[in-house]
Each structure stands twice: as C-alpha cells, then as structure tokens.
Design a protein around this motif. Sequence first.
Motif, PDB file in Angstrom:
ATOM      1  N   THR A   1      69.665 -26.572  41.201  1.00 12.88           N
ATOM      2  CA  THR A   1      68.590 -26.990  40.305  1.00 12.88           C
ATOM      3  C   THR A   1      67.799 -28.138  40.923  1.00 12.88           C
ATOM      4  OG1 THR A   1      69.750 -26.280  38.307  1.00 12.88           O
ATOM      5  CG2 THR A   1      68.070 -27.971  38.038  1.00 12.88           C
ATOM      6  N   GLY A   2      68.522 -29.068  41.553  1.00 15.93           N
ATOM      7  CA  GLY A   2      67.838 -30.177  42.205  1.00 15.93           C
ATOM      8  C   GLY A   2      67.112 -29.762  43.470  1.00 15.93           C
TER       9      GLY A   2
ATOM     10  N   GLU B   1      63.679 -32.626  42.588  1.00 18.42           N
ATOM     11  CA  GLU B   1      64.458 -33.695  43.181  1.00 18.42           C
ATOM     12  C   GLU B   1      65.671 -33.143  43.905  1.00 18.42           C
ATOM     13  OE1 GLU B   1      63.644 -36.821  43.360  1.00 18.42           O
ATOM     14  OE2 GLU B   1      61.834 -36.609  42.146  1.00 18.42           O
ATOM     15  N   GLY B   2      65.619 -33.136  45.241  1.00 14.84           N
ATOM     16  CA  GLY B   2      66.752 -32.694  46.032  1.00 14.84           C
ATOM     17  C   GLY B   2      67.731 -33.819  46.284  1.00 14.84           C
TER      18      GLY B   2
ATOM     19  N   GLY C   1      60.481 -26.288  33.389  1.00 14.11           N
ATOM     20  CA  GLY C   1      61.412 -26.466  32.276  1.00 14.11           C
ATOM     21  C   GLY C   1      62.666 -25.629  32.346  1.00 14.11           C
ATOM     22  N   ARG C   2      62.909 -24.939  33.466  1.00 12.11           N
ATOM     23  CA  ARG C   2      64.101 -24.094  33.569  1.00 12.11           C
ATOM     24  C   ARG C   2      64.989 -24.556  34.711  1.00 12.11           C
ATOM     25  NH1 ARG C   2      63.314 -17.795  33.115  1.00 12.11           N
ATOM     26  NH2 ARG C   2      65.580 -18.080  32.901  1.00 12.11           N
ATOM     27  N   ASP C   3      66.301 -24.340  34.549  1.00 13.71           N
ATOM     28  CA  ASP C   3      67.286 -24.734  35.553  1.00 13.71           C
ATOM     29  C   ASP C   3      68.017 -23.505  36.087  1.00 13.71           C
ATOM     30  OD1 ASP C   3      66.668 -27.408  35.063  1.00 13.71           O
ATOM     31  OD2 ASP C   3      68.255 -27.613  33.543  1.00 13.71           O
ATOM     32  N   VAL C   4      68.672 -23.702  37.213  1.00 14.00           N
ATOM     33  CA  VAL C   4      69.582 -22.673  37.722  1.00 14.00           C
ATOM     34  C   VAL C   4      70.812 -22.652  36.810  1.00 14.00           C
ATOM     35  CG1 VAL C   4      71.026 -21.938  39.656  1.00 14.00           C
ATOM     36  CG2 VAL C   4      68.766 -22.948  40.079  1.00 14.00           C
TER      37      VAL C   4
ATOM     38  N   THR D   1      71.754 -17.411  38.099  1.00  9.23           N
ATOM     39  CA  THR D   1      70.368 -16.976  37.907  1.00  9.23           C
ATOM     40  C   THR D   1      69.428 -18.077  38.373  1.00  9.23           C
ATOM     41  OG1 THR D   1      70.965 -15.603  36.005  1.00  9.23           O
ATOM     42  CG2 THR D   1      68.643 -16.181  36.257  1.00  9.23           C
ATOM     43  N   LEU D   2      68.531 -17.727  39.283  1.00  7.77           N
ATOM     44  CA  LEU D   2      67.548 -18.663  39.823  1.00  7.77           C
ATOM     45  C   LEU D   2      66.172 -18.299  39.284  1.00  7.77           C
ATOM     46  CD1 LEU D   2      70.012 -18.772  41.778  1.00  7.77           C
ATOM     47  CD2 LEU D   2      68.397 -19.159  43.642  1.00  7.77           C
TER      48      LEU D   2
END
Length: 340
Positions: free
Chosen positions: A233-234, A239-240, A252-255, A285-286
């Motif tokens: 997600t990051g 933001e990595g 607005g969505r995450d892994v 899910t990505l």
Amino acid sequence: LKLSFSIKSKTDFKASVGPFTADIGVQAIIDDYDEDLSIQFGLEDRLNYYISSNRSIARDGFVVVANPGKLVDELDASVSGQLFGEVIAKLKLPGGIGGGNAYVRFIIPDINNLIQKKPNAFNVFYNVTFDVIARPSFLQILLTDPEGIVQAVDSVFKEAEAMSLGRTGVVTRFSSPLIGDAIPKSLKAGTPENFLAKARRTVVGSLYEVLDAYDDGDDGDSTVADLLANVLTGELGEEGTYGPGLDVLQSGRDVTVSYYEHVDGERIEYSTYDQSRQIESLMWTLPLGQKYQIELPDLDFELGNDALPLQLNINAAPPVLELEWTFNFAFGYDSQDGFF
C-alpha cells in the motif's frame, strides 16, 4: 603387483531440499578391517610355472604352459578389503513445527564378492523417524518456499504486462480517431516504464524483504500476508518505505488480502486471519489506477481528398483529454491449486 591403501573420510554440512533443511554427516571407510585394502595382480605366488610343450614334467606345485601367451591366461586379480559408509541426517521443518532423523548404513564386507557378483555382497540398512510437533498452519506451509512465492508472483505480473502494456499488448496497440496513440503514450505502454512493470519490480522487491525479515514468532495479530499488503500500500501509493511511492493506487483504496475457507465447494471470505479456521487460500488485491490530464495533438480534420477543398480553422487552446484508468490486479495462493 600389489597396491595397498586405505581411505577414511568424514564430513559434516548443511543442506536444503525445498522447504526442508538438514544437518548431514557422512562417513566413508575403505580398508581391510583396520588394515590396508590390497589389490593384487599377477600369477599365483604359491606355484611355479614352466613354459614347455612337454606336459609330462608337470608335478605338484608346478604348472606347465605351452607358450608365453598361455602364461598370460594364468594372470589373475584379487581384492582384499571392505567398503563401509554411513549417512546421518537431522531434518528440520520450517517454523519449528517438527523434524526427524534419517540414518543410512551401507557395507560391502568383501569387495571380491561384489566383483564376482555373488548374492548379498552389498548390504544396506536405514532408519527414518519423523515427528511433527504441531500441525502446520496454512501460512506456515506458504512460507516454506518463499523464493517460490516471489518467482510465481513475478511470473503472474509479467504475463499480465505482456497481454496489456507489453510491446504487443492490447493497450500498446490501441489507437483511435482524433487522439491517435495519445493514451498508450501517456501510459508508457510498450516500454519498461509502464505502470505494471514498475509495480512488478516494487512488488517483487517488497516480497523478498518482507519474507526474509518475517519471524513467525513475532507478537501481534498481523500475518506475513497482512504485512505485505501494508508494505505494498505504501510502495504503490504515495509514501514508500524509502521515499515517495509510485502513486499508482486508486484514490482512497489500499492493497488488501482476503483469506478463504473452503466449505462444501464454496469459498467463504474473511478479511482477517484466524488460525482456528481451516484457511486454504488467500488473495491479495491491488487496486491500481490513476486520474490525470494529457494534452492531445491538434485535432486533424484533413479528409485526404484533393477533390473536396475543405478548410477548417480552429482558434482555441490545445485539446486536453482527462484520462482515468483502473486496473484491479489480484494474485494469491491455493493449498490445492498453487499460485494464481
């Protein structure tokens, strides 16, 4: 001619076979029961040999041969010795869930018997014991081959990229009237910088790091699958870990990761892992996607017909296309079917 020697060798090493690791000890002995093994070649040393055509001179302790060629036929070889070896292996299951021991001993009591192909010239004894301390969980099974996980995910990404954004992918070849190939160009389709290629490199790199650093004994409710989803997600978001992410996630969505029980042919989905359930598959899910504007080339109203002199002048700002794309990409592991 007599050759004498003995060999005594012992070595210890570590080995791995798939998910199993083992400490292995090997010992080999070639000798004549604490004496040197001997290989002899020649004539019988308890006899005397005459080369003569006169057979009448033969007597006890003497052998008569007609010529030197016949003397060669009297040459013989013998081996006096034994071969002994043993292998001791201590097997370990990943996650500390069990292990076992394997012992193999082989012996050739008399090498001559083996050369002469006599029965029972070679003896083997083995004993294997195996103890499972606890039934491995689904995630422990998944973690037994982390390199296999990474390679499988990498292959899935490559296949998806080839079909969509690769050199001959459907997006790369997409072209439409008025806007031409502006869309594939904006997505960098057909180049190593397309979003799926970047995502693949990020996902594979994150997989290696998470799986290498993960300790199944860590406190907390997060599984390795949850940790990977958070890392992705990051890295795929804004933001990595080591700087800005790729920013290729839908707003607005995450892994996410889903866990599944298989009951009567149906898959029951859960958003969190519970070891009391019989989880048999999981899926990440990505939700990839972006929204941005791209400037289009000037609109082309040329008809390509010299017989129809049509001229159209447009006095306006360059046309802009607002592009929004989404690509829901999922991969996972099933205890029966493997990776998908």
